[in-house]
Scaffold this active site. Structure first.
Site, PDB file in Angstrom:
ATOM      1  N   LYS A  24       0.860  -1.191   0.000  1.00  0.00           N
ATOM      2  CA  LYS A  24       0.000   0.000   0.000  1.00  0.00           C
ATOM      3  C   LYS A  24       0.892   1.234   0.000  1.00  0.00           C
ATOM      4  CE  LYS A  24      -3.867   2.057   2.623  1.00  0.00           C
ATOM      5  NZ  LYS A  24      -4.801   1.904   3.775  1.00  0.00           N
ATOM      6  N   SER A  76      -9.912   2.320   2.718  1.00  0.00           N
ATOM      7  CA  SER A  76      -8.980   2.967   1.836  1.00  0.00           C
ATOM      8  C   SER A  76      -8.018   2.022   1.117  1.00  0.00           C
ATOM      9  CB  SER A  76      -8.151   3.985   2.622  1.00  0.00           C
ATOM     10  OG  SER A  76      -7.310   3.326   3.554  1.00  0.00           O
ATOM     11  N   SER A  85     -10.269   0.207   7.031  1.00  0.00           N
ATOM     12  CA  SER A  85      -9.657   0.197   5.698  1.00  0.00           C
ATOM     13  C   SER A  85      -8.977  -1.087   5.269  1.00  0.00           C
ATOM     14  CB  SER A  85      -8.635   1.316   5.593  1.00  0.00           C
ATOM     15  OG  SER A  85      -9.286   2.520   5.334  1.00  0.00           O
TER      16      SER A  85
END
Ligand code: GLN
Length: 490
Positions: free
Chosen positions: A78, A158, A182
Site C-alpha cells: 500500500k 482505503s 480500511s
C-alpha cells in the site's frame, strides 16, 4: 505461467521449497499479470526491475539453504508505507514526488523474511475514504462485477488497491492499513481476507500517519492461513514506535485449523442496524450456524454504546489528522507552491496539494479541537471512546470472540456515494468500534449476495488474542467453503 498467480501464498511458498518453480518465474508471472490489469488501477507504481532483482537474490538464498519464511513470495505494498528510494505518495498530490530515505518497519520485516516487492498500491488519499475514490491517482475498479452487469464497482477503501490486487491475483498478498475499517471493508468487498491486529502489534514507523491512536497495519490475503503467515512477519516490537507493544509474536498459523469447540462467541444485538440488507443478516445467521456446528456456544451480547461509535470516530480521526497533516507545509518535503510570503506559501501549497476529502477532515478536525468546541466535541468523543472500550471489556467476561458482518452492504458502484460524505461514512459502522477500542478484527469472505458479489463476516477478538480470531476465522472459512473468484474481464 498464469497458473502461478492463482496460487495461495502458502501454496507458492511450498512450491518454492519443493523447487517446483523459482521466485524469478513466480515474480515474472505476477509482473505479466499486473501489466495485463492496468485498467483496474490497483498499482500506481510498478517496480518490476527491483522485483526481479529481489527474486533472483531469493533464489540464490534458497540454493544456499538460507530461505526465510516468506522467501521469494511477491507482494504488493500500500502506498502509505515508506519504501526506501521508491516513491511513496499516500495517493496525494502533496507527496506526488516524495521519495523516502528510509523503509517502514513493517515492509523491512517482510523483506527480512525474503518477500519480493512488486510495486506500490493505490489507496484513498491519506487513507481517508471507504471507496478508493479520493485517490489523486483515480479510483481502483473492483475486479468483481454484479451478475450480467458491466457496471464498475468500488473495491472499498482505503486499501482498495491492496484488496483489488489480491482479488485479481496481481500479488500473493499485500500490506494494508486500517484506521476505521480500511483493511476489513475492502477485504469484504473483494472476497479476500484482511486482519487489523491489536493496536501496537505492528509498528507504525514509516507509515504515513492519518490518526495515530487508531492507525494499524495488517495484511490482505487470499486465505486465513496466508493472512496469518503475513502477520507473523509484519508484527513485532519496534523501539522506533513508542506505541509498539513489547510482546512476543506467536506463530499465528498454528491457530488456523485449531478446534473452536467450547469457545463462546458473542453476537451483539446493536449490530442489527436499521436498513441492513436481508442478505447480510442471512450471512450473519449462517456464520452463527457454522460456529454452533463446530461446537461453539453462541451468546447474545450487548455493546450499548455502538450507536455513538461512528460520530466519535469522525471526531477523533479528523482531530488527529488535522494535527498530523500540519507537517505538509511546503518547506520540508513534498509539493511547494510559491507565494509572496511564508503564510502564502503554506496556503498555496496546502490548497493545491490536498484533495477535497482531506481538506474536509482538516476543517472538521481543526474545528473540534478549537477553543470553545474542544469540550463539546473532542473531549466528549474521547469519553465515548472509553465507554465503547468498556462495552468490549464487559463482553470479554462472557465471550471469547465476537461475530458481526464486516460492512452493511456489498460493493457499491463507483460514484454512487462519492457526493454524499455521510452515506460514505456509514460504511464504517461495523468496523470503527475495534479501532476505537484497539482490538483485533478480521474479515473473511463467507458468501455471495443475489448479484454474485462477495460478503464478509468480521471476527473481533480480545486484545492480543489474534490467535483465537484466526481459529474462529479458520472454522468459518472451512464451513463456508468460499472459493468464488471474480470472472476475468480486465
Ligand atoms: N473509511 C474510514 C475513513 O474514511 C476509515 C479509513 C481507514 O481505515 N483508513 O476514515
Amino acid at each position: 505461467m498464469s497458473a502461478l498467480t492463482k496460487l495461495t501464498l502458502k501454496g507458492a511458498i511450498d512450491g518454492l521449497a519443493a523447487k517446483d518453480f523459482t521466485s524469478v518465474e513466480l515474480t515474472k508471472a505476477h509482473i505479466d499479470a499486473i501489466e495485463g490489469a492496468r485498467g483496474l488501477n490497483a498499482y500506481i507504481l510498478e517496480t518490476p526491475e527491483q522485483a526481479l532483482d529481489m527474486a533472483a537474490a531469493s533464489d540464490a538464498r534458497r540454493a544456499k539453504g538460507e530461505a526465510g519464511p516468506l522467501d521469494g513470495a511477491p507482494l504488493g505494498v500500500k502506498d502509505l508505507f515508506c519504501t526506501k528510494g521508491v516513491r511513496t505518495t499516500a495517493c496525494s498530490k502533496i507527496l506526488e514526488n516524495f521519495v523516502p530515505a528510509y523503509e517502514s518497519t513493517v515492509t523491512s520485516n517482510l523483506w527480512r523474511d525474503g518477500a519480493v516487492m512488486l510495486g506500490k498500491l493505490n489507496l484513498d488519499q491519506f487513507a481517508m475514504g471507504s471507496s478508493n475514490e479520493t485517490s489523486y491517482f483515480g479510483p481502483v475498479t473492483n475486479p468483481w462485477r454484479a451478475k450480467d452487469s458491466n457496471k464498475a464497482l468500488t473495491p472499498g477503501g482505503s486499501s482498495g488497491g491492496s484488496a483489488a490486487a489480491v482479488a485479481a491475483d496481481l500479488c500473493l498478498g499485500a500490506t494494508a492499513t486500517d484506521t476505521g475499517g480500511s483493511i476489513r471493508q475492502p477485504a469484504a468487498f473483494t472476497g479476500t481476507v484482511g486482519i487489523k491486529p491489536t493496536y501496537g502489534r505492528c509498528s507504525r514507523w514509516g507509515v504515513v500517519a492519518f490518526a495515530s491512536s487508531l492507525d494499524q497495519a495488517g495484511p490482505i490475503a487470499k486465505t486465513v492461513e496466508d493472512a496469518a503467515l503475513l502477520l507473523n512477519s509484519m508484527s513485532g516490537h519496534d523501539e522506533k514506535d513508542s506505541t509498539s507493544l513489547d510482546v512476543p509474536t506467536p506463530d499465528f498459523t498454528q491457530f488456523v485449523g485449531k478446534s473452536v469447540k467450547g469457545l463462546r462467541i458473542g453476537v451483539p444485538k446493536e449490530y442489527r442496524v436499521d436498513g441492513m440488507p436481508a442478505e447480510i443478516q442471512k450471512l450473519w445467521d449462517d456464520g452463527v450456524a457454522w460456529l454452533k456446528e463446530a461446537g461453539c456456544e453462541i451468546v447474545e451480547i450487548s455493546l450499548p454504546h455502538t450507536k455513538y461509535a461512528l460520530p466519535a470516530y469522525y471526531i477523533v480521526a479528523p482531530a488527529e489528522a488535522s494535527s498530523n497533516l500540519a507537517r505538509y507545509d511546503g518547506m520540508r518535503y513534498g509539493l511547494r507552491e510559491e507565494g509572496a510570503n511564508l503564510a502564502e506559501i503554506y496556503e498555496n501549497t496546502r490548497a493545491s496539494g490536498f484533495g477535497d476529502e482531506v481538506k474536509r477532515r482538516i476543517l472538521i478536525g481543526t474545528y473540534v479541537l478549537s477553543a470553545g468546541y474542544y469540550d463539546a466535541y473532542y473531549l466528549k468523543a474521547l469519553k465515548v471512546r472509553r465507554r465503547i472500550a468498556e462495552d468490549f471489556d464487559n463482553a470479554w467476561t462472557k465471550v471469547d470472540a465476537i461475530l458481526t458482518p464486516t460492512a452493511p452492504s456489498a460493493a457499491f458502484g463507483l460514484g454512487e456515494n462519492s457526493s454524499d460524505p455521510i452515506a460514505m461514512y456509514l460504511n464504517d459502522v461495523f468496523t470503527v468500534t475495534t479501532n476505537l477500542a484497539g482490538l483485533p478484527g478480521l474479515s473473511l469472505p463467507a458468501g455471495l449476495d443475489a448479484n454474485g458479489l462477495p460478503l464478509g463476516l468480521q471476527i473481533i477478538g480480545k486484545p492480543l488474542d489474534e490467535g483465537t480470531v484466526f481459529s474462529v476465522a479458520g472454522a468459518i472459512e472451512k464451513a463456508a467453503g468460499f472459493t468464488a473468484k471474480a470472472d476475468k474481464w480486465w
